[in-house]
Design a protein around this motif. Structure first.
Motif: not given
Length: 685
Positions: A589-610
């Motif tokens: 709703a307007p004024g409500q908080k929400f969350y966006l999730v990221a994966k930070l991956d140090p491995n070269d596996n393309n699951t959350g970045g390389t």
């Protein structure tokens, strides 16, 4: 954490004799100079000087940058105001106790005893500056035979209230004493609920209030009772049955938002539905709708809510504003007063028509093997950010000479990192002939390696993509033909917090905890007022926010699967400054908080970045820097940078998922570049 000036602390420690100058030969052999007159058979009395130097021009700093993390602008954009140093301890070890920091997992359970613990007076902010980088202590005894040192210190530690703990960070520190072993040295993150009692009681008061609404009933003139939770299939009840389903439904993770804000948004919808039914021609429908309204605004318990009609310019009622009536902050801002993010307050609804708050990670299908497995969020595992800490494990170096603190020449203490490193050069260094053990005739003693930070730093920026709108998830949530297009606010979405998963609560003497099964804690940073001019962090269209800085622990593990260090899930907390939209687990709703999730991956596996490139590991301290040459997301004494770009709202969460989960809906993909620490350029899709 709040942004203040930056001061990079590459410290060097020196111990200077109080005895007068005694000439000696070019060799530091113990037979070439008289015994220090302060030698008592065990120790020599010294002066103790700490040198805190800034990076030189052209040399990239590997140290943290920003906030109460001592970051900002200054010489080479790396220096600023020193915040002081407290809880300073110097630990001495003799040749027989030599140990290597890279074998820390084994040493942590060893019986290596602390020979002597020297407690030093704190450094004030005025003691160290760009032009004055040394501080001298007098009358410090160093045991003869010392060949290694461990040095510990902290910056300011927040303790007085939530604001203080979030802005400065905080840690539980162990009192280091002689006679202990390495295994006794610990630093721990502090959970927010350990400092704010009463969460469970307040949560129960809210759930009791909601239960009373759920169990609303109406008895008519013929003594027939209609109960909202068990209405029949007659068409007249359809609106209220749908309202009941919406009021009690949970998201894909088995929970719904239970914060004070989320409850008001839900109650507003329900109240307006019931108000519309007040003109129903069916007395039972009208009566039950009235009973529900009465339980909303005339509850007998602690929670009090009032409804005020909202009117247009002609005086017509267009809706109702619901707000808490005379409640203190612990209710009206729940769960913020307990140091928790809004999305951490999560409600389940059971088969007995009761709401219950998740207090121990027992939400929904947690522990199952289905799509929603491992998405429980445990409020007991939320911590404040770490505080500044300082640490080095270093060889001792000693000389029979007295070293000056000012002047020119070869026997003057250096005041920059480059010069300090240079004096130990085996071929050209001015101090290359110093012994590696403190002797009875030693008059100046140094810690060969620079002092490092014991914690890691995460620097984040946020922006929206360069487009007019962002799509939500309404098509999937409501079986519609297309998603809504949410216009990006002119001032951007307000970013109010960041949550960092995969943290160990406690680290040992080398600021590592190599056990992967302990990395279940979540650092919450809600002090994102970067500077006075920015008024916080805002995700604007194609305009990168100022950097925010958060201190965390190194996330190295020795039992990494297939030799790969773990990825780290991070959630951004934002406010919906636009119209209602739908994320991955429900309505926002307007004024409500929400969350966006990221994966930070140090491995070269393309699951959350390389990851690409390489880390600039310390050279002079290489053998004693913990877990050297092991690429990982957070490295003590290094800054990891994450630059987030929001391309979509499809994967927005109403409630925070467990940031350990392997089946999260990821709103961010990651492109990693190594520079000092990791740099993440993160599009949110």
């Amino acid at each position: 954490m709040k942004k203040i000036n930056h001061y990079v602390l590459n410290g060097a420690i020196a111990l200077l004799s109080t005895a007068g100058f005694v000439a000696c030969s070019s060799s530091d052999d113990v037979t070439d100079a008289p015994v220090n007159p302060t030698y008592d058979g065990k120790s020599v009395k010294t002066q103790f000087a700490i040198n805190i130097a800034t990076p030189v021009s052209g040399k990239t700093s590997t140290r943290m940058t920003g906030g109460n993390t001592q970051n900002g602008s200054g010489t080479n954009s790396n220096t600023g105001t020193f915040l002081g140093m407290n809880n300073i301890n110097l630990l001495t070890f003799k040749e027989a106790d030599v140990f290597n920091v890279t074998t820390s997992s084994a040493q942590r359970t060893s019986n290596i005893q602390l020979d002597q613990v020297i407690t030093l007076a704190q450094l004030n902010a005025s003691d160290i500056s760009d032009t004055q980088s040394s501080k001298i202590y007098t009358d410090v005894y160093i045991p003869v035979g010392t060949s290694q040192f461990l040095f510990y210190g902290t910056g300011p530690i927040g303790s007085s209230n939530n604001k203080d703990r979030f802005s400065k960070g905080t840690l539980a520190t162990h009192t280091i004493e002689s006679g202990q072993t390495l295994a006794n040295i610990e630093y721990s993150l502090v959970t927010t609920l350990s400092e704010n009692s009463g969460y469970t009681t307040t949560a129960k008061e809210f759930s009791d209030y909601l239960d009373a609404i759920v169990n609303s009933s109406y008895t008519n003139s013929t003594s027939t009772t209609s109960t909202w939770a068990s209405l029949g299939d007659e068409s007249k009840w359809q609106t209220l049955k749908t309202a009941y389903t919406n009021f009690t439904s949970v998201g894909s993770n088995g929970a719904r938002g239970g914060s004070a804000n989320a409850i008001l948004f839900t109650l507003k919808q329900l109240y307006e539905i019931c108000e519309n039914l007040s003109s129903s021609s069916d007395n039972d429908v009208k009566g039950l709708a009235g009973a529900i309204k009465d339980n909303i605004t005339n509850a007998s318990g602690t929670i009090k809510v009032k409804a005020t009609a909202e009117q247009d310019t002609k005086g017509n009622t267009t809706g109702y504003k619901l707000e808490y009536d005379g409640l203190v902050d612990k209710y009206s801002t729940f769960p913020a007063t307990y140091g928790l993010p809004e999305g951490a307050a999560q409600l389940t609804f059971d088969t007995t028509n009761k709401f219950e708050y998740v207090t121990n990670g027992n939400v929904g299908n947690a522990g199952s093997t289905g799509t929603n497995a491992n998405v429980a969020f445990d409020v007991n595992n939320v911590t404040y950010p770490a505080a500044l800490t300082y640490f080095v494990h270093t060889p001792a170096r000693a000389t029979t000479k007295e070293i000056a603190t000012t002047g020119t020449g070869t026997d003057v203490w250096p005041t920059t990192v480059a010069n300090w490193d240079g004096v130990w050069n085996a071929s050209t260094g001015n101090f290359r002939d110093w012994t590696k053990t403190v002797n009875s005739n030693s008059r100046s003693v140094a810690l060969q390696y620079n002092i490092n930070y014991g914690v890691a730093c995460l620097a984040t920026t946020v922006k929206c993509a360069d487009k007019a709108y962002l799509e939500d998830n309404s098509a999937a949530m409501n079986s519609e033909s297309s998603n809504q297009q949410i216009t990006i606010p002119t001032g951007g979405f307000h970013v109010t917090g960041i949550l960092i998963g995969g943290q160990s609560k406690t680290v040992g003497w080398d600021f590592l905890n190599p056990k992967s099964n302990d990395q279940k804690y979540v650092v919450y940073d809600n002090d994102l007022s970067v500077d006075a001019s920015s008024n916080g962090v805002w995700a604007k269209r194609n305009s990168e926010s100022s950097k925010n800085y958060t201190l965390v622990f190194d996330n190295y593990v020795s039992d990494a699967t297939d030799g790969k260090q773990p990825a780290v899930n991070i959630a951004l907390e934002l406010v919906n400054d636009k119209e209602e939209f739908f994320g991955v687990d429900g309505r926002i709703a307007p004024g409500q908080k929400f969350y966006l999730v990221a994966k930070l991956d140090p491995n070269d596996n393309n699951t959350g970045g390389t990851a690409s490139g390489s880390i600039n590991w310390p050279e002079t301290t290489k053998s004693n820097f913990p877990a050297t040459n092991v690429n990982r997301v957070f490295i003590q004494d290094y800054t990891t940078t994450a630059n987030f770009t929001i391309n979509s709202l499809k994967n927005a969460y109403v409630t925070i998922p467990d940031l350990r989960a392997s089946k999260l809906q990821l709103g961010l993909s990651v492109d990693l570049t190594w520079q000092s620490g990791l740099t993440f350029d993160v599009p949110i899709n």
